[in-house]
Design a protein around this motif. Structure first.
Motif, mmCIF file in Angstrom:
data_model
loop_
_atom_site.group_PDB
_atom_site.id
_atom_site.type_symbol
_atom_site.label_atom_id
_atom_site.label_comp_id
_atom_site.label_asym_id
_atom_site.label_seq_id
_atom_site.Cartn_x
_atom_site.Cartn_y
_atom_site.Cartn_z
ATOM 1 N N PRO A 205 33.670 -6.656 3.873
ATOM 2 C CA PRO A 205 34.397 -6.924 2.642
ATOM 3 C C PRO A 205 35.841 -6.461 2.728
ATOM 4 C CG PRO A 205 32.287 -5.863 2.191
ATOM 5 C CD PRO A 205 32.523 -5.779 3.656
ATOM 6 N N VAL A 206 36.676 -7.026 1.865
ATOM 7 C CA VAL A 206 38.087 -6.651 1.811
ATOM 8 C C VAL A 206 38.217 -5.162 1.544
ATOM 9 C CG1 VAL A 206 40.218 -6.921 0.511
ATOM 10 C CG2 VAL A 206 38.824 -8.918 1.058
ATOM 11 N N GLY A 207 39.129 -4.522 2.281
ATOM 12 C CA GLY A 207 39.401 -3.115 2.023
ATOM 13 C C GLY A 207 38.539 -2.172 2.823
ATOM 14 N N GLU A 208 37.624 -2.691 3.660
ATOM 15 C CA GLU A 208 36.787 -1.840 4.485
ATOM 16 C C GLU A 208 37.012 -2.198 5.945
ATOM 17 O OE1 GLU A 208 32.752 -1.786 3.369
ATOM 18 O OE2 GLU A 208 33.152 -1.573 1.248
ATOM 19 N N GLU A 209 36.647 -1.314 6.845
ATOM 20 C CA GLU A 209 36.759 -1.576 8.271
ATOM 21 C C GLU A 209 35.394 -1.422 8.919
ATOM 22 O OE1 GLU A 209 39.319 -2.665 9.704
ATOM 23 O OE2 GLU A 209 40.801 -2.418 8.111
ATOM 24 N N GLY B 290 46.775 -17.247 -7.740
ATOM 25 C CA GLY B 290 45.978 -18.130 -8.586
ATOM 26 C C GLY B 290 44.496 -17.884 -8.473
ATOM 27 N N PHE B 291 44.056 -17.376 -7.329
ATOM 28 C CA PHE B 291 42.637 -17.038 -7.148
ATOM 29 C C PHE B 291 42.252 -15.907 -8.089
ATOM 30 C CE2 PHE B 291 39.585 -14.150 -5.120
ATOM 31 C CZ PHE B 291 38.496 -14.993 -4.942
ATOM 32 N N LEU B 292 43.084 -14.862 -8.129
ATOM 33 C CA LEU B 292 42.797 -13.742 -9.026
ATOM 34 C C LEU B 292 42.808 -14.190 -10.480
ATOM 35 C CD1 LEU B 292 44.988 -10.969 -7.337
ATOM 36 C CD2 LEU B 292 42.526 -11.318 -7.096
ATOM 37 N N GLU B 293 43.790 -15.032 -10.842
ATOM 38 C CA GLU B 293 43.882 -15.508 -12.220
ATOM 39 C C GLU B 293 42.681 -16.367 -12.588
ATOM 40 O OE1 GLU B 293 47.621 -17.167 -13.484
ATOM 41 O OE2 GLU B 293 48.682 -16.132 -11.877
ATOM 42 N N ALA B 294 42.287 -17.277 -11.679
ATOM 43 C CA ALA B 294 41.196 -18.204 -11.966
ATOM 44 C C ALA B 294 39.882 -17.485 -12.191
ATOM 45 C CB ALA B 294 41.054 -19.222 -10.833
ATOM 46 N N PHE B 295 39.670 -16.382 -11.481
ATOM 47 C CA PHE B 295 38.395 -15.683 -11.581
ATOM 48 C C PHE B 295 38.500 -14.376 -12.355
ATOM 49 C CE2 PHE B 295 38.016 -18.525 -7.964
ATOM 50 C CZ PHE B 295 36.820 -19.150 -8.245
ATOM 51 N N GLY B 296 39.654 -14.163 -13.017
ATOM 52 C CA GLY B 296 39.792 -12.994 -13.884
ATOM 53 C C GLY B 296 39.730 -11.671 -13.156
ATOM 54 N N LEU B 297 40.274 -11.609 -11.933
ATOM 55 C CA LEU B 297 40.260 -10.385 -11.142
ATOM 56 C C LEU B 297 41.620 -9.715 -11.183
ATOM 57 C CD1 LEU B 297 38.423 -11.749 -7.959
ATOM 58 C CD2 LEU B 297 37.388 -10.571 -9.917
ATOM 59 N N ASP B 298 41.619 -8.396 -11.184
ATOM 60 C CA ASP B 298 42.873 -7.660 -11.126
ATOM 61 C C ASP B 298 43.344 -7.575 -9.681
ATOM 62 O OD1 ASP B 298 45.054 -6.119 -11.734
ATOM 63 O OD2 ASP B 298 43.930 -4.251 -11.866
ATOM 64 N N THR B 299 42.460 -7.167 -8.772
ATOM 65 C CA THR B 299 42.761 -7.112 -7.350
ATOM 66 C C THR B 299 41.554 -7.616 -6.574
ATOM 67 O OG1 THR B 299 41.859 -4.906 -6.870
ATOM 68 C CG2 THR B 299 44.090 -5.005 -7.789
ATOM 69 N N LEU B 300 41.723 -7.792 -5.267
ATOM 70 C CA LEU B 300 40.605 -8.247 -4.432
ATOM 71 C C LEU B 300 39.485 -7.213 -4.369
ATOM 72 C CD1 LEU B 300 42.567 -9.930 -1.515
ATOM 73 C CD2 LEU B 300 41.213 -11.070 -3.281
ATOM 74 N N ARG B 301 39.807 -5.979 -4.673
ATOM 75 C CA ARG B 301 38.751 -4.947 -4.678
ATOM 76 C C ARG B 301 37.763 -5.148 -5.819
ATOM 77 N NH1 ARG B 301 39.580 -1.038 -1.039
ATOM 78 N NH2 ARG B 301 41.669 -0.809 -0.141
ATOM 79 N N ASP B 302 38.089 -6.045 -6.760
ATOM 80 C CA ASP B 302 37.168 -6.349 -7.847
ATOM 81 C C ASP B 302 36.154 -7.421 -7.463
ATOM 82 O OD1 ASP B 302 38.408 -4.526 -9.558
ATOM 83 O OD2 ASP B 302 39.895 -6.010 -10.189
ATOM 84 N N LEU B 303 36.247 -7.949 -6.243
ATOM 85 C CA LEU B 303 35.252 -8.925 -5.790
ATOM 86 C C LEU B 303 33.868 -8.283 -5.797
ATOM 87 C CD1 LEU B 303 37.095 -10.480 -2.720
ATOM 88 C CD2 LEU B 303 36.350 -11.741 -4.748
ATOM 89 N N PRO B 304 32.838 -9.051 -6.133
ATOM 90 C CA PRO B 304 31.476 -8.495 -6.073
ATOM 91 C C PRO B 304 31.108 -8.166 -4.637
ATOM 92 C CG PRO B 304 31.421 -10.868 -6.434
ATOM 93 C CD PRO B 304 32.853 -10.455 -6.585
ATOM 94 N N ASP B 305 30.217 -7.180 -4.466
ATOM 95 C CA ASP B 305 29.835 -6.829 -3.104
ATOM 96 C C ASP B 305 28.925 -7.905 -2.511
ATOM 97 O OD1 ASP B 305 27.214 -6.379 -4.059
ATOM 98 O OD2 ASP B 305 27.631 -4.261 -4.419
ATOM 99 N N LEU B 306 28.720 -7.823 -1.213
ATOM 100 C CA LEU B 306 27.985 -8.877 -0.513
ATOM 101 C C LEU B 306 26.531 -8.971 -0.974
ATOM 102 C CD1 LEU B 306 29.359 -8.492 3.108
ATOM 103 C CD2 LEU B 306 30.060 -10.065 1.315
ATOM 104 N N GLU B 307 25.945 -7.828 -1.311
ATOM 105 C CA GLU B 307 24.561 -7.852 -1.775
ATOM 106 C C GLU B 307 24.437 -8.650 -3.068
ATOM 107 O OE1 GLU B 307 20.967 -4.748 -3.000
ATOM 108 O OE2 GLU B 307 22.784 -4.019 -2.017
#
Length: 204
Positions: free
Chosen positions: A200-204, A166-183
């Motif tokens: 961020p998600v997907g990084e170490e 529901g988070f992805l649907e609510a904000f129109g994201l395909d995957t979490l990698r579409d989140l804006p970067d921290l900057e």
């Protein structure tokens, strides 16, 4: 799906076959209230159908329509274009959007969960410097924005929290990698310091 259903449509010329596949995919998306994944759509078209190109053709045909096909939560979904939201609310007799707007506190907690998941409520409290109540977590859960994740290895094995579909649907994201970067989040005034969120998600 029964044997009588002809996926391949080999008796049709290529152009007509493509149009029929387009109609099938559009019908499936139109009938579904939730995003439809690739594996479902692949059941109604031929094995050699380039599904991404097919959907791109449907999207192009809908360019002047009040609705569109959006890539959401790993699938595709019909959505009314945002410019018509006010008209829909008037037609339904709504005075305001149906989804309750989040408080700044809820938005911050949701942001932390999105970027640091899986994360415990206690860890969120440490990041924000203020107690995160069970009620706040429950409100985000009831809206379908977050879900329980695996138990933490910390003493007491508390539950962690992760974002839900529901988070992805609510904000129109395909995957979490579409989140804006921290900057970008900092520029928007949502975060004070990059260390407040971490990696961020997907990084170490």
């Amino acid at each position: 799906m029964g044997d009588s259903f002809d996926r391949e449509l080999e008796d049709l010329p290529q152009a007509l076959r493509w149009r029929e596949w387009m109609g099938r995919v559009e019908a499936v998306l139109f009938a579904s209230g939730t995003p439809v994944g690739r594996e479902v759509l692949a059941q109604v078209v031929g094995r050699d159908c380039a599904l991404d190109l097919l959907i791109a053709d449907i999207i192009a045909e809908l360019a002047d329509r009040p609705y569109e096909i959006a890539r959401v939560a790993g699938g595709w979904q019909f959505r009314t274009r945002s410019r018509h939201a006010a008209a829909l609310r008037v037609a339904r007799g709504d005075e305001a959007p149906t989804r309750r707007e989040m408080t700044e506190r809820e938005a911050l907690v949701l942001t932390i969960i999105a970027y640091m998941q899986p994360i415990t409520r206690e860890a969120i409290t440490r990041v924000t410097g203020k107690e995160v109540s069970r009620d706040l977590i429950a409100r985000l859960h009831r809206q379908g924005l977050i879900a329980r994740g695996p138990r933490s290895p910390e003493p007491g094995a508390p539950y962690t929290y992760v974002t839900a579909a529901g988070f992805l649907e609510a904000f129109g994201l395909d995957t979490l990698r579409d989140l804006p970067d921290l900057e970008a989040m900092q520029d928007a005034g949502m975060l004070q310091d990059e260390g407040d969120i971490g990696v961020p998600v997907g990084e170490e």
